[in-house]
Enzyme design. Structure first.
Site, mmCIF file in Angstrom:
data_model
loop_
_atom_site.group_PDB
_atom_site.id
_atom_site.type_symbol
_atom_site.label_atom_id
_atom_site.label_comp_id
_atom_site.label_asym_id
_atom_site.label_seq_id
_atom_site.Cartn_x
_atom_site.Cartn_y
_atom_site.Cartn_z
ATOM 1 N N HIS A 1 0.833 -1.199 0.000
ATOM 2 C CA HIS A 1 0.000 0.000 0.000
ATOM 3 C C HIS A 1 0.874 1.257 0.000
ATOM 4 O O HIS A 1 0.682 2.163 -0.807
ATOM 5 C CB HIS A 1 -0.919 -0.036 1.235
ATOM 6 C CG HIS A 1 -1.800 1.171 1.392
ATOM 7 N ND1 HIS A 1 -3.166 1.099 1.326
ATOM 8 C CD2 HIS A 1 -1.505 2.477 1.610
ATOM 9 C CE1 HIS A 1 -3.669 2.313 1.496
ATOM 10 N NE2 HIS A 1 -2.681 3.175 1.681
ATOM 11 N N GLU A 2 1.854 1.277 0.890
ATOM 12 C CA GLU A 2 2.724 2.458 0.981
ATOM 13 C C GLU A 2 3.600 2.599 -0.262
ATOM 14 O O GLU A 2 3.896 3.712 -0.694
ATOM 15 C CB GLU A 2 3.593 2.405 2.244
ATOM 16 C CG GLU A 2 2.811 2.387 3.561
ATOM 17 C CD GLU A 2 1.729 3.449 3.663
ATOM 18 O OE1 GLU A 2 1.923 4.564 3.142
ATOM 19 O OE2 GLU A 2 0.656 3.150 4.248
ATOM 20 N N HIS B 1 1.798 4.485 -2.975
ATOM 21 C CA HIS B 1 1.943 5.934 -2.789
ATOM 22 C C HIS B 1 3.306 6.387 -3.299
ATOM 23 O O HIS B 1 3.433 7.369 -4.017
ATOM 24 C CB HIS B 1 1.864 6.305 -1.296
ATOM 25 C CG HIS B 1 0.490 6.258 -0.724
ATOM 26 N ND1 HIS B 1 -0.570 6.964 -1.234
ATOM 27 C CD2 HIS B 1 -0.008 5.599 0.357
ATOM 28 C CE1 HIS B 1 -1.654 6.731 -0.507
ATOM 29 N NE2 HIS B 1 -1.348 5.897 0.464
HETATM 30 ZN ZN LIG Z 1 -2.458 5.223 2.020
#
Ligand SMILES: [Zn+2]
Ligand SMILES: [Zn+2]
Length: 144
Positions: free
Chosen positions: A67-68, A71
Site C-alpha cells: 500500500h505504501e 503511494h
Molecule cells: Zn495510504
C-alpha cells in the site's frame, strides 16, 4: 524485525511487485498510533507501525508495505497517489496491497480506583473522573 530487515523487505517487494527500485528509507516508527504505515511526501520515506507485527501478521505487513509503495511509486512518477484516484486503486489491485490499513486501536487498560472504598474500575478509555463516581459508594474515582 529490525529497521534494516524492514528496509530490505521493502526493497524486495518493490522489485518483485512493482518492477521498480525503492531508493529511499523504510523504518519502523514507534510514534505512529492508529495508522499502519505512512508515506512521507517530502522525504520519500516509508514509516511502518511496528505494532502491525505485534498485533497482526506478516501477511498484513506485506499488504501495508505494498500500500505504501503504491503511494511511493505513483508520487515519484508524478501522480498524486491519493487513495481515491483510479491510478492508485488500479495499482493497489494489481499488487494485491491492502486497501485499508487495519486500524490499530490503543487498548491500554486504565485503572481507576475509588478514593473512598478502594473499588477498582478498568476502562479502555480515559474517562472524566470528575463526572463519574463510584457506583457502590459514590466516592470519587481517580486514575491510578
Ligand atoms: Zn495510504
Ligand atoms: Zn467506592
Amino acid at each position: 524485525m529490525t529497521d534494516e530487515q524492514l528496509n530490505e523487505l521493502v526493497k524486495k517487494i518493490s522489485i518483485k511487485y512493482f518492477d521498480r527500485k525503492f531508493l529511499h528509507k523504510a523504518f519502523f516508527n514507534y510514534r505512529l498510533k492508529t495508522t499502519g504505515g505512512r508515506y512521507n511526501l517530502k522525504s520519500h520515506c516509508i514509516d511502518i507501525n511496528p505494532k502491525i507485527l505485534e498485533k497482526y501478521s506478516y501477511d498484513i505487513l506485506l499488504g501495508v508495505i505494498k500500500h505504501e509503495l503504491c503511494h511511493y511509486h505513483l508520487h515519484l512518477l508524478g501522480y498524486s497517489g491519493r487513495h481515491n484516484t483510479k491510478k492508485f486503486i488500479d495499482l493497489l489491485n494489481q499488487v494485491e496491497g491492502s486497501r485499508y490499513v487495519p486500524i490499530l486501536e490503543r487498548q491500554k487498560n486504565l485503572k481507576y480506583v475509588c478514593q473512598k472504598c478502594g473499588c477498582v474500575y478498568i476502562r479502555h478509555r480515559k474517562i472524566n473522573s470528575l463526572k463519574y463516581v463510584c457506583s457502590k459508594c459514590h466516592g470519587n474515582i481517580k486514575l491510578s
